[in-house]
Design a protein around this motif. Structure first.
Motif, PDB file in Angstrom:
ATOM      1  N   SER A  60     111.296 -49.222  26.948  1.00 39.36           N
ATOM      2  CA  SER A  60     111.448 -49.745  25.591  1.00 39.36           C
ATOM      3  C   SER A  60     110.175 -49.688  24.744  1.00 39.36           C
ATOM      4  CB  SER A  60     111.964 -51.188  25.646  1.00 39.36           C
ATOM      5  OG  SER A  60     111.018 -52.028  26.256  1.00 39.36           O
ATOM      6  N   VAL A  61     109.112 -49.077  25.255  1.00 39.31           N
ATOM      7  CA  VAL A  61     107.914 -48.910  24.432  1.00 39.31           C
ATOM      8  C   VAL A  61     108.271 -47.930  23.307  1.00 39.31           C
ATOM      9  CG1 VAL A  61     105.545 -48.038  24.361  1.00 39.31           C
ATOM     10  CG2 VAL A  61     106.314 -49.374  26.320  1.00 39.31           C
ATOM     11  N   PRO A  62     108.049 -48.316  22.057  1.00 39.36           N
ATOM     12  CA  PRO A  62     108.425 -47.441  20.940  1.00 39.36           C
ATOM     13  C   PRO A  62     107.701 -46.090  20.988  1.00 39.36           C
ATOM     14  CG  PRO A  62     107.915 -49.647  20.152  1.00 39.36           C
ATOM     15  CD  PRO A  62     107.521 -49.597  21.601  1.00 39.36           C
ATOM     16  N   ASP A  63     108.419 -45.055  20.585  1.00 39.98           N
ATOM     17  CA  ASP A  63     107.847 -43.706  20.573  1.00 39.98           C
ATOM     18  C   ASP A  63     106.622 -43.617  19.668  1.00 39.98           C
ATOM     19  OD1 ASP A  63     109.700 -42.773  22.381  1.00 39.98           O
ATOM     20  OD2 ASP A  63     111.064 -41.995  20.841  1.00 39.98           O
ATOM     21  N   SER A  64     106.616 -44.379  18.600  1.00 41.73           N
ATOM     22  CA  SER A  64     105.470 -44.344  17.681  1.00 41.73           C
ATOM     23  C   SER A  64     104.192 -44.850  18.367  1.00 41.73           C
ATOM     24  CB  SER A  64     105.757 -45.167  16.429  1.00 41.73           C
ATOM     25  OG  SER A  64     106.001 -46.526  16.772  1.00 41.73           O
ATOM     26  N   VAL A  65     104.338 -45.848  19.214  1.00 45.71           N
ATOM     27  CA  VAL A  65     103.187 -46.388  19.948  1.00 45.71           C
ATOM     28  C   VAL A  65     102.690 -45.353  20.958  1.00 45.71           C
ATOM     29  CG1 VAL A  65     102.416 -48.193  21.536  1.00 45.71           C
ATOM     30  CG2 VAL A  65     103.905 -48.785  19.617  1.00 45.71           C
ATOM     31  N   ILE A 101     111.640 -56.353  35.008  1.00 50.18           N
ATOM     32  CA  ILE A 101     111.014 -56.095  33.718  1.00 50.18           C
ATOM     33  C   ILE A 101     110.346 -54.727  33.629  1.00 50.18           C
ATOM     34  CG2 ILE A 101     109.185 -56.905  32.146  1.00 50.18           C
ATOM     35  CD1 ILE A 101     111.784 -58.613  32.285  1.00 50.18           C
ATOM     36  N   THR A 102     109.721 -54.250  34.697  1.00 48.84           N
ATOM     37  CA  THR A 102     108.952 -52.999  34.632  1.00 48.84           C
ATOM     38  C   THR A 102     109.762 -51.817  34.118  1.00 48.84           C
ATOM     39  OG1 THR A 102     107.414 -53.765  36.317  1.00 48.84           O
ATOM     40  CG2 THR A 102     107.528 -51.392  35.944  1.00 48.84           C
ATOM     41  N   PRO A 103     110.916 -51.497  34.703  1.00 52.95           N
ATOM     42  CA  PRO A 103     111.652 -50.335  34.184  1.00 52.95           C
ATOM     43  C   PRO A 103     112.107 -50.518  32.732  1.00 52.95           C
ATOM     44  CG  PRO A 103     112.660 -51.148  36.225  1.00 52.95           C
ATOM     45  CD  PRO A 103     111.565 -52.085  35.861  1.00 52.95           C
ATOM     46  N   LYS A 104     112.559 -51.723  32.406  1.00 59.47           N
ATOM     47  CA  LYS A 104     113.010 -51.987  31.036  1.00 59.47           C
ATOM     48  C   LYS A 104     111.838 -51.938  30.061  1.00 59.47           C
ATOM     49  CE  LYS A 104     116.992 -54.718  32.395  1.00 59.47           C
ATOM     50  NZ  LYS A 104     117.684 -55.990  32.363  1.00 59.47           N
ATOM     51  N   GLY A 105     110.719 -52.481  30.487  1.00 59.66           N
ATOM     52  CA  GLY A 105     109.531 -52.494  29.628  1.00 59.66           C
ATOM     53  C   GLY A 105     109.018 -51.102  29.339  1.00 59.66           C
ATOM     54  N   ARG A 106     108.932 -50.279  30.364  1.00 64.92           N
ATOM     55  CA  ARG A 106     108.450 -48.905  30.160  1.00 64.92           C
ATOM     56  C   ARG A 106     109.387 -48.109  29.272  1.00 64.92           C
ATOM     57  NH1 ARG A 106     106.341 -47.620  36.282  1.00 64.92           N
ATOM     58  NH2 ARG A 106     104.385 -48.761  36.081  1.00 64.92           N
ATOM     59  N   LYS A 143      93.381 -49.842  25.638  1.00 67.84           N
ATOM     60  CA  LYS A 143      94.178 -50.955  26.157  1.00 67.84           C
ATOM     61  C   LYS A 143      94.368 -52.022  25.080  1.00 67.84           C
ATOM     62  CE  LYS A 143      92.885 -52.421  30.301  1.00 67.84           C
ATOM     63  NZ  LYS A 143      92.102 -52.647  31.532  1.00 67.84           N
ATOM     64  N   GLU A 144      93.330 -52.301  24.321  1.00 70.77           N
ATOM     65  CA  GLU A 144      93.418 -53.297  23.256  1.00 70.77           C
ATOM     66  C   GLU A 144      94.344 -52.811  22.142  1.00 70.77           C
ATOM     67  OE1 GLU A 144      93.244 -56.760  21.471  1.00 70.77           O
ATOM     68  OE2 GLU A 144      92.407 -56.358  23.443  1.00 70.77           O
ATOM     69  N   LEU A 145      94.254 -51.531  21.792  1.00 69.72           N
ATOM     70  CA  LEU A 145      95.144 -50.961  20.783  1.00 69.72           C
ATOM     71  C   LEU A 145      96.597 -51.068  21.244  1.00 69.72           C
ATOM     72  CD1 LEU A 145      95.617 -49.308  18.164  1.00 69.72           C
ATOM     73  CD2 LEU A 145      95.385 -47.257  19.583  1.00 69.72           C
ATOM     74  N   LEU A 146      96.846 -50.742  22.507  1.00 71.86           N
ATOM     75  CA  LEU A 146      98.196 -50.836  23.057  1.00 71.86           C
ATOM     76  C   LEU A 146      98.709 -52.268  22.971  1.00 71.86           C
ATOM     77  CD1 LEU A 146     100.625 -49.608  24.518  1.00 71.86           C
ATOM     78  CD2 LEU A 146      99.405 -49.983  26.674  1.00 71.86           C
ATOM     79  N   ARG A 147      97.879 -53.239  23.371  1.00 73.60           N
ATOM     80  CA  ARG A 147      98.272 -54.646  23.288  1.00 73.60           C
ATOM     81  C   ARG A 147      98.668 -55.025  21.859  1.00 73.60           C
ATOM     82  NH1 ARG A 147      93.633 -55.767  25.970  1.00 73.60           N
ATOM     83  NH2 ARG A 147      94.038 -55.779  28.177  1.00 73.60           N
ATOM     84  N   GLU A 148      97.817 -54.646  20.905  1.00 74.48           N
ATOM     85  CA  GLU A 148      98.073 -54.983  19.504  1.00 74.48           C
ATOM     86  C   GLU A 148      99.383 -54.383  19.016  1.00 74.48           C
ATOM     87  OE1 GLU A 148      94.721 -53.638  17.253  1.00 74.48           O
ATOM     88  OE2 GLU A 148      93.342 -55.003  18.263  1.00 74.48           O
ATOM     89  N   ARG A 149      99.582 -53.096  19.304  1.00 74.38           N
ATOM     90  CA  ARG A 149     100.798 -52.408  18.826  1.00 74.38           C
ATOM     91  C   ARG A 149     102.061 -52.990  19.460  1.00 74.38           C
ATOM     92  NH1 ARG A 149      97.526 -51.303  15.602  1.00 74.38           N
ATOM     93  NH2 ARG A 149      96.911 -49.218  14.939  1.00 74.38           N
ATOM     94  N   LEU A 150     101.994 -53.342  20.743  1.00 74.55           N
ATOM     95  CA  LEU A 150     103.172 -53.904  21.409  1.00 74.55           C
ATOM     96  C   LEU A 150     103.507 -55.288  20.867  1.00 74.55           C
ATOM     97  CD1 LEU A 150     102.605 -52.742  25.104  1.00 74.55           C
ATOM     98  CD2 LEU A 150     104.217 -51.809  23.426  1.00 74.55           C
ATOM     99  N   ILE A 151     102.503 -56.051  20.502  1.00 76.25           N
ATOM    100  CA  ILE A 151     102.740 -57.357  19.895  1.00 76.25           C
ATOM    101  C   ILE A 151     103.324 -57.186  18.497  1.00 76.25           C
ATOM    102  CG2 ILE A 151     101.601 -59.419  18.964  1.00 76.25           C
ATOM    103  CD1 ILE A 151      99.655 -59.198  21.398  1.00 76.25           C
TER     104      ILE A 151
END
Length: 111
Positions: free
Chosen positions: A89-94, A82-87, A41-49
């Motif tokens: 738009s998460v980059p494929d690399s992440v 936001i939920t559908p757009k957010g999901r 979860k912390e890694l995901l937070r960092e990468r999304l930021i």
């Protein structure tokens, strides 16, 4: 004894003991016990930021609030937009990095 209208009857304790946990439940327990879930979860937070995803979501929220008016927007409105757009738009690399970390954990946990 009457059953509640709002919730199903509680199963007997014997029935619960007979049920084997599913693979998904076993994996979830291992993720939590090892602390890997929090690390992911912390890694995901960092990468999304890092990739600007978080700022993009903030901007979408602000635009919706401006459009509808501050007093006419609820948290549910924001979540629904936001939920559908957010999901999406998460980059494929992440996604790929997290998937690789999950696979590595599962391989080392030897389930």
């Amino acid at each position: 004894m009457r059953a509640s209208v709002k919730r199903p009857p509680t199963p007997d304790a014997e029935e619960e003991q007979d049920q084997e946990p599913t693979l998904q439940e076993i994996i979830n327990v291992k993720f939590i016990e090892s602390g890997e879930k929090e690390r992911l979860k912390e890694l995901l937070r960092e990468r999304l930021i890092e990739c600007g995803w978080r700022d993009e979501m903030k901007d979408l929220c602000r635009a919706l609030v401006r459009k509808k008016g501050r007093n006419n927007v609820t948290v549910d409105d924001l979540i629904n937009v936001i939920t559908p757009k957010g999901r999406a738009s998460v980059p494929d690399s992440v996604k790929a990095e997290l998937l690789q970390r999950i696979r590595s954990f599962l391989a080392s946990a030897s389930l």
